[in-house]
Design an enzyme around this catalytic site. Structure first.
Site, PDB file in Angstrom:
ATOM      1  CG  ASN A   9      -1.743   1.232   1.388  1.00 51.84           C
ATOM      2  OD1 ASN A   9      -1.781   2.065   0.484  1.00 51.84           O
ATOM      3  ND2 ASN A   9      -2.405   1.379   2.529  1.00 51.84           N
ATOM      4  CE  LYS A  11      -0.187   3.191   4.781  1.00 55.67           C
ATOM      5  NZ  LYS A  11      -0.070   3.284   6.236  1.00 55.67           N
ATOM      6  CG  HIS A  95      -5.669   1.881   5.272  1.00 61.42           C
ATOM      7  ND1 HIS A  95      -5.247   2.840   6.156  1.00 61.42           N
ATOM      8  CD2 HIS A  95      -4.644   1.001   5.128  1.00 61.42           C
ATOM      9  CE1 HIS A  95      -4.004   2.563   6.525  1.00 61.42           C
ATOM     10  NE2 HIS A  95      -3.612   1.449   5.921  1.00 61.42           N
ATOM     11  CD  GLU A  97      -2.877   5.507   6.738  1.00 59.87           C
ATOM     12  OE1 GLU A  97      -2.863   5.563   5.497  1.00 59.87           O
ATOM     13  OE2 GLU A  97      -1.953   4.992   7.409  1.00 59.87           O
ATOM     14  CD  GLU A 167      -3.124  -2.431   7.390  1.00 54.97           C
ATOM     15  OE1 GLU A 167      -2.047  -2.671   6.849  1.00 54.97           O
ATOM     16  OE2 GLU A 167      -3.762  -1.388   7.192  1.00 54.97           O
ATOM     17  N   GLY A 173       2.797   2.472  10.757  1.00 54.33           N
ATOM     18  CA  GLY A 173       3.721   3.594  10.589  1.00 54.33           C
ATOM     19  C   GLY A 173       4.448   3.994  11.855  1.00 54.33           C
ATOM     20  CB  SER A 212       5.637  -1.546  11.961  1.00 53.19           C
ATOM     21  OG  SER A 212       5.189  -0.216  12.206  1.00 53.19           O
TER      22      SER A 212
HETATM   23  P1  13P Z   1       3.267   0.511   7.625  1.00 54.60           P
HETATM   24  O1  13P Z   1       3.776  -0.777   7.025  1.00 54.60           O
HETATM   25  O2  13P Z   1       3.958   1.722   7.107  1.00 54.60           O
HETATM   26  O3  13P Z   1       3.202   0.443   9.117  1.00 54.60           O
HETATM   27  O4  13P Z   1       1.745   0.668   7.126  1.00 54.60           O
HETATM   28  C1  13P Z   1       0.878  -0.406   7.222  1.00 54.60           C
HETATM   29  C2  13P Z   1      -0.358  -0.092   6.475  1.00 54.60           C
HETATM   30  O5  13P Z   1      -1.127   0.761   6.865  1.00 54.60           O
HETATM   31  C3  13P Z   1      -0.604  -0.809   5.222  1.00 54.60           C
HETATM   32  O6  13P Z   1      -1.889  -0.593   4.757  1.00 54.60           O
END
Ligand code: 13P
Length: 250
Positions: A9, A11, A95, A97, A167, A173, A212
């Site tokens: 992803n 982003k 997601h 976010e 997740e 992150g 992560s």
């Molecule tokens: P990270 O791997 O940067 O922690 O993000 C995970 C994520 O949100 C994947 O959709």
């Protein structure tokens, strides 16, 4: 036997040039990954270029979001048909976010999941708890509620046609990965909950871990019984790191 899957992803990251370089790197290393499925989910505007570069390769691509509407006056939105038109196989829905920053509710996420399925996309449904929810012992209630909303909309048969990604929000992150045992516990919970509706679907559906994941911790996470691969954020932006994760899932 569930086929492992590793999805990147991206982003809101990447330029045309960076995407081209990343995709060339992933393509070059993907030959060493024969068992696991590799997917990249770039920002919408980079999808056409990525689609051209990946055509004919074993790497699939997808969107990070979609509209519930098929077409029309919805400024800034992208439909399922548009994603399909550019060869997307997958689309991420729900997601954290999107839920936290853009107010996506369980019901809206369920609707997006349904629209993706109806169009012929494979939705990757994200679920996961906040840190305060974990600390107050409500992880299973939260993840169960997020899951139930989708089952209520598409039925257990609809779950069989998608992918689930657990997740934990506190691990996204932050560099603070869930331990393999912590992740496995929630993955097993998800499978048990689905098994109450249909044991076969529960056994067959792929459940990815995200939060992560890096080259250094992927193998340990993917060795757990109910973890079928990963949804990767930051570490999907560097070809060699992402490929290390893909090989770990292989
Ligand atoms: P990270 O791997 O940067 O922690 O993000 C995970 C994520 O949100 C994947 O959709």
């Amino acid at each position: 036997m569930r086929q492992p899957l590793v999805a990147g992803n991206w982003k809101m990251n990447g330029s045309k040039a960076e995407a081209a370089e990343l995709i060339e790197g992933i393509k070059a290393g993907s030959g060493a990954v024969s068992m696991a499925e590799i997917v990249v989910c770039p920002p919408y505007i980079l999808i056409p270029g990525v689609a051209d570069s990946l055509a004919g390769s074993s790497v699939a691509w997808g969107g990070q979001n979609l509209s519930t509407e098929p077409k029309g006056a919805f400024t800034g939105e992208i439909s399922a048909a548009m994603l399909l038109d550019f060869g997307c196989k997958y689309v991420i829905v729900g997601h954290s976010e999107r839920r936290a920053l853009y107010g996506e509710t369980d019901e809206l996420v369920a609707e997006k999941y349904a629209v993706a399925l109806e169009a012929g996309l494979v939705p990757i449904l994200c679920v996961g708890e906040l840190l305060e929810e974990r600390e107050s012992g409500t992880t299973e209630a939260v993840v169960g509620r997020q899951l139930d909303a989708v089952v209520a909309r598409v039925g257990i048969a609809g779950i069989a046609r998608g992918v689930i990604a657990y997740e934990p929000v506190w691990a996204i992150g932050t560099g603070k990965t869930a331990t393999p045992d912590q992740a496995q516990e929630v993955h097993a919970f998800i499978r048990e909950r689905l098994a109450k509706a249909d044991a076969g679907v529960a056994e067959g559906v792929r459940i990815l871990y995200g939060g992560s994941v890096k080259g250094a911790n992927a193998a340990e996470l993917f060795s757990m019984a109910d973890i079928d691969g990963g949804l990767i954020g930051g570490a999907s932006l560097a070809a060699e790191e992402f490929l290390t994760i893909c090989r770990a899932a292989n």
